[in-house]
Design an enzyme around this catalytic site. Structure first.
Site, PDB file in Angstrom:
ATOM      1  N   GLY A 430       0.839  -1.187   0.000  1.00 17.09           N
ATOM      2  CA  GLY A 430       0.000   0.000   0.000  1.00 17.09           C
ATOM      3  C   GLY A 430       0.870   1.232   0.000  1.00 17.09           C
ATOM      4  N   GLY A 433      -0.735   9.012   0.780  1.00 21.01           N
ATOM      5  CA  GLY A 433      -0.321  10.295   1.310  1.00 21.01           C
ATOM      6  C   GLY A 433       0.354  10.169   2.663  1.00 21.01           C
ATOM      7  N   VAL A 437       3.254   1.048   3.014  1.00 21.40           N
ATOM      8  CA  VAL A 437       3.058  -0.134   3.842  1.00 21.40           C
ATOM      9  C   VAL A 437       3.706  -1.335   3.165  1.00 21.40           C
ATOM     10  CG1 VAL A 437       1.406  -1.600   4.986  1.00 21.40           C
ATOM     11  CG2 VAL A 437       0.909   0.795   4.666  1.00 21.40           C
ATOM     12  N   ASP A 548      -9.258   9.281   9.364  1.00 21.77           N
ATOM     13  CA  ASP A 548      -9.182   8.932   7.942  1.00 21.77           C
ATOM     14  C   ASP A 548     -10.033   7.692   7.668  1.00 21.77           C
ATOM     15  OD1 ASP A 548      -8.497   9.077   5.313  1.00 21.77           O
ATOM     16  OD2 ASP A 548      -6.449   8.356   5.553  1.00 21.77           O
TER      17      ASP A 548
END
Ligand SMILES: *[C@@H]1O[C@H](CO)[C@@H](O)[C@H](O)[C@H]1NC(C)=O
Ligand SMILES: *[C@@H]1O[C@H](CO)[C@@H](O)[C@H](O)[C@H]1NC(C)=O
Ligand SMILES: *[C@@H]1O[C@H](CO)[C@@H](O)[C@H](O)[C@H]1NC(C)=O
Ligand SMILES: *[C@@H]1O[C@H](CO)[C@@H](O)[C@H](O)[C@H]1NC(C)=O
Ligand SMILES: *[C@@H]1O[C@H](CO)[C@@H](O)[C@H](O)[C@H]1NC(C)=O
Ligand SMILES: *[C@@H]1O[C@H](CO)[C@@H](O)[C@H](O)[C@H]1NC(C)=O
Ligand SMILES: *[C@@H]1O[C@H](CO)[C@@H](O)[C@H](O)[C@H]1NC(C)=O
Ligand SMILES: *[C@@H]1O[C@H](CO)[C@@H](O)[C@H](O)[C@H]1NC(C)=O
Ligand SMILES: *[C@@H]1O[C@H](CO)[C@@H](O)[C@H](O)[C@H]1NC(C)=O
Ligand SMILES: *[C@@H]1O[C@H](CO)[C@@H](O)[C@H](O)[C@H]1NC(C)=O
Ligand SMILES: *[C@@H]1O[C@H](CO)[C@@H](O)[C@H](O)[C@H]1NC(C)=O
Ligand SMILES: *[C@@H]1O[C@H](CO)[C@@H](O)[C@H](O)[C@H]1NC(C)=O
Length: 752
Positions: A430, A433, A437, A548
């Site tokens: 992943g 912003g 990951v 988020d």
């Protein structure tokens, strides 16, 4: 709002993060630990306040004094100082006394040191002496040492002040005796009923105390009334030995959760005074072995020559150093003065000079390269250490150590590099912003997700350690588990459990492998996510705001159970206005409009974003995308229009258009509508949302399965809800006779 979307669209990247959950039950804010009390330094394992020390090493800092004074717990023994190596502490010991008049005893004062409630301390047998002062005195000493208890003493005599022998305690005016090992308390006494008539006029009082060996310097003036105790008002120093626990090194090492020698460059020593063990930094290291990364390499080359002799070229290595003779003088011993001798040879002078020149060029090159590498390496170690400190590593380590049963781990950079094959791009799962990951495999074969964040506000690094500890204690089955973090880098990296089945975003929006998702499943995912968020909002104070919430932060495990992830990110993201322009927290299409106006993230911001997730579940449309004509499509706006025209079915996922309970869909949309209210105050709380969804799911359940068998499964995670006063497990027996059994699992307060 649409313009704002344009503004931030560059930052709108999909973030995937595998992430969290933990093992302990309650979430408490750990106070940060005080390192000093007055001017006395309190190193770990000692500490002031809960969570700051190993069991038995609590220090009470009494701030009513100026400067504040430290005490050994509640024992009343005042600390003078603590040394980690060797494990010693010094406390003040009262000078006990009795006074006589011509014929009888008139007054006395006894105040013993009693540390039996803190058995980690023992009165040192090698560093103390029991001391009696007087001219006609039989002084006793006793104390707790197990069974039978200890009793001993010494005798003094003298005819006059002049005959008392200054500076020695050999019986003339002063006597001393050694103490046994293992004493945890001291009591003194005097033989009374002796005939003091002969001495009372120049020596009206006798004294007894346990004192650090060689500290007390007897003078005949101490035989005079009140002299000894008024020159030592607080008492005299007594040395205590301390040790961790009551096991030997080998026994303690078997239990890695409680083993105190956590630094990898430390070693364990059995206590020499009673049970228990102590830790030391290994040879070549110094510092605090009870903290990970507490032992630092000694730079022997900078150290004293008599301790680290080197008369040649000195090079520091981890844990040691090397010393070599300079080129041309390799014969001999660089460790002794003038030990290096010139190399003899029979070459002609010119050749010698040539060789010498070439050698020195070579030597200089190699050396400088070597030194450069050495410096680089040292710098790297220093940088790691300073990041570790800056990121609150020591405090976190202390708290982890004192928090029994914590599974949270501080990873070293090497461990994570190894797990991710040096952050191999192929292992990226992943990117967005907030950071990147990686999928990694730890040494113990566990698969984890490792998140490298992009930046962190300077001021927040200090808060980081504390927040990590809170996050590590999050325990909810729909919240991902955080396994640890690595603080040796500028921005801490987080290590999470790995969740195999991807994100809700992928599940919903994957055009290639489009899977049918029944309404039940959608409701279940919504409810699980909502309860996870409600838990985050209520588990700690101040609440953990996710910041988020979006479908790509909702992960699905093997059983397609949801795991909310990446809530730790909200702790890492900058919050002040200056940085807001460069990094918007949150993701386009999910952003709380009021957050854009006020820059203030609240629980209600999560509620808004969650509303968008419901829309995705209903419509299977992306929250923000461009259509074929380049026109932007904002899911929330489309939804508002549809709701206004009461044409919700137009935007529903095709799969939900036929054969489903339209009433239920309407109710589901209504929940979304409430969440998406532009005014924060009018949005429901996450808890209310979770409850509404639960009710919806249940009503659905009844329609689908008219059976009245229902098992409310309760696991530990649910207990955290502090507003619930009572919970039950209802089970119907298999025959369906309706015979209901109630197991009361929890009875919080109320005395019910
Ligand atoms: C602490 O302060 C006292 C006096 O204020 C001084 O006598 C003592 O030496 C100090 N101790 C340390 C460890 O600095
Ligand atoms: C601090 O010392 C004062 C004066 O001796 C005493 O009254 C008080 O109880 C102490 N405080 C604590 C927390 O022990
Ligand atoms: C000594 O003290 C005892 C007890 O306090 C008292 O009875 C006695 O009178 C005192 N003797 C003298 C000589 O002061
Ligand atoms: C010390 O305290 C413990 C418990 O508080 C008590 O049992 C013991 O008798 C005390 N020892 C002495 C020597 O006073
Ligand atoms: C012992 O020291 C004291 C002063 O501390 C002094 O007055 C006395 O004369 C000394 N006694 C002897 C025997 O030296
Ligand atoms: C104490 O000693 C003095 C002088 O040696 C003596 O006169 C006196 O009787 C003694 N007192 C007792 C109670 O023994
Ligand atoms: C003890 O005191 C005497 C006089 O007060 C001094 O000369 C001597 O050096 C002292 N000894 C120590 C070991 O401090
Ligand atoms: C010192 O001891 C005397 C008796 O020897 C006593 O009267 C006095 O109060 C004590 N002073 C202090 C400061 O403890
Ligand atoms: C060792 O310490 C533990 C916990 O402090 C205690 O439960 C146990 O009884 C102790 N064992 C011995 C042999 O003292
Ligand atoms: C290891 O230590 C933990 C925490 O102190 C304790 O709960 C556990 O029982 C210990 N295990 C063993 C095998 O001693
Ligand atoms: C500690 O003591 C145990 C038992 O007395 C002994 O077997 C062990 O070797 C000792 N360990 C160390 C490191 O001294
Ligand atoms: C350091 O190196 C020397 C020889 O180079 C060796 O004798 C010594 O044992 C080493 N010390 C440590 C702590 O490893």
């Amino acid at each position: 709002m649409c313009n704002l979307h344009h503004l931030f669209q560059l930052l709108c990247l999909m973030i995937f993060v595998a992430a969290l959950k933990a093992t302990t039950t309650t979430t408490t804010l750990m106070p940060s630990c005080q390192s000093h009390c007055g001017n006395v330094s309190i190193p770990y394992p000692f500490g002031i306040g809960a969570g700051c020390h190993i069991q038995g090493f609590d220090i009470l800092c009494n701030t009513t004094f100026h400067p504040p004074r430290p005490f050994v717990g509640d024992t009343g023994a005042e600390l003078i100082d603590i040394s980690l190596i060797p494990g010693e502490a010094r406390v003040y010991e009262h000078i006990d006394w009795v006074c006589y008049n011509e014929t009888s005893l008139v007054d006395y004062e006894f105040l013993s040191v009693n540390l039996t409630t803190r058995p980690v301390y023992k009165i040192s047998s090698t560093r103390n002496k029991f001391t009696g002062v007087g001219c006609y005195t039989l002084a006793y000493v006793g104390g707790d040492i197990g069974n039978p208890n200890y009793l001993s003493g010494c005798v003094t005599s003298c005819d006059s002040l002049a005959s008392a022998m200054n500076e020695t305690c050999a019986g003339s005016g002063c006597c001393q005796t050694t103490l046994p090992k293992g004493l945890t308390s001291v009591v003194t006494g005097f033989a009374i009923g002796l005939n003091n008539t002969v001495v009372w006029d120049f020596n009206p009082c006798s004294y007894a105390f346990v004192v650090e060996q060689d500290w007390y310097n007897f003078t005949s003036a101490d035989l005079m009334f009140g002299h000894l105790n008024s020159t030592n008002q607080k008492g005299v120093p007594t040395v205590l030995d301390w040790a961790i626990g009551n096991q030997t090194c080998e026994e303690a090492r078997r239990n890695s959760t409680s083993y105190a020698c956590v630094d990898k460059n430390s070693e364990c020593l059995n206590s020499t005074n009673g049970p228990g063990y102590r830790c030391n930094c290994s040879r070549g290291y110094e510092g605090n072995p009870y903290l990970s990364n507490g032992c630092r390499d000694i730079d022997e080359c900078e150290g004293p020559l008599d301790q680290y002799p080197c008369y040649g070229i000195c090079r520091n290595t981890p844990g040691n150093y090397t010393c070599s003779c300079p080129r041309g003088k390799q014969d001999g011993d660089p460790y002794t003065k003038d030990g290096c001798r010139s190399t003899g040879s029979s070459f002609p002078l010119a050749l010698k000079i040539l060789i010498a020149t070439m050698c020195s060029i070579f030597f200089v090159t190699v050396m400088s390269f070597g030194i450069y590498l050495g410096l680089q390496k040292r710098k790297l170690i220093q940088i790691k250490q300073s990041f570790f400190e800056k990121n609150g590593g020591s405090i976190l380590q202390q708290q982890i150590n004192s928090f029994q049963g914590a599974t949270f781990k501080l990873f070293t950079l090497e461990e994570l590099e190894k797990a991710t094959n040096k952050f191999d791009d192929k292992l990226v799962i992943g990117r967005g912003g907030h950071g990147i990951v990686y999928k990694g495999t730890l040494e113990d074969k566990r698969t984890v997700a490792i998140k490298k964040s992009k930046l962190m506000d300077e001021g927040q690094t200090q808060e980081f350690a504390r927040e990590m500890l809170i996050l590590s204690q999050i325990n909810h089955r729909n919240v991902i588990k955080i396994l640890g973090c690595c603080l040796e880098v500028e921005v801490p990296m987080l290590v999470y459990e790995f969740i195999p089945n991807g994100t809700l975003f992928q599940y919903l929006h994957d055009k290639i492998h489009k899977i049918s998702i029944p309404l039940d499943a959608r409701l279940r995912i919504a409810e699980e996510s909502a309860s996870a968020l409600a838990y985050l909002h209520s588990a700690a104070s101040p609440p953990i705001i996710h910041g988020d919430v979006k479908s790509s932060n909702i992960l699905l495990d093997e059983e397609y159970s949801t795991k909310v992830s990446d809530f730790g990110a909200s702790k890492l993201a900058p919050k002040d206005e200056a940085q807001f322009a460069t990094v918007v927290q949150g993701t386009c299409g999910y952003l709380d409009p009021e957050y854009l106006l006020t820059c203030q993230l609240t629980e209600k911001s999560d509620v808004y974003s969650f509303g968008v997730v419901i829309l995705e579940l209903l419509t299977r449309m992306k929250p923000f995308e461009f259509d074929a004509t380049g026109q932007e499509k904002i899911l929330a706006s489309i939804f508002f229009v549809a709701m206004k025209e009461d044409k919700i079915e137009n935007i529903l996922d095709n799969e939900l258009k036929v054969g489903v309970d339209m009433v239920l869909i309407k109710e589901f949309s209504k929940v979304a509508m409430q969440c998406l209210n532009f005014t924060r105050d009018e949005r429901p709380t996450m808890k209310e949302v979770a409850q509404s969804l639960e009710t919806l799911r249940k009503s659905k359940h009844h329609v689908a399965a008219p059976s009245n068998q229902q098992i409310v499964h309760l696991d530990q995670d649910d207990r955290v809800e502090n507003t619930m006063s009572q919970e039950f497990v209802y089970t119907h027996d298999a025959t369906g006779s309706g015979n209901m059994e109630i197991l009361s699992l929890l009875d919080v307060g109320n005395g019910r």
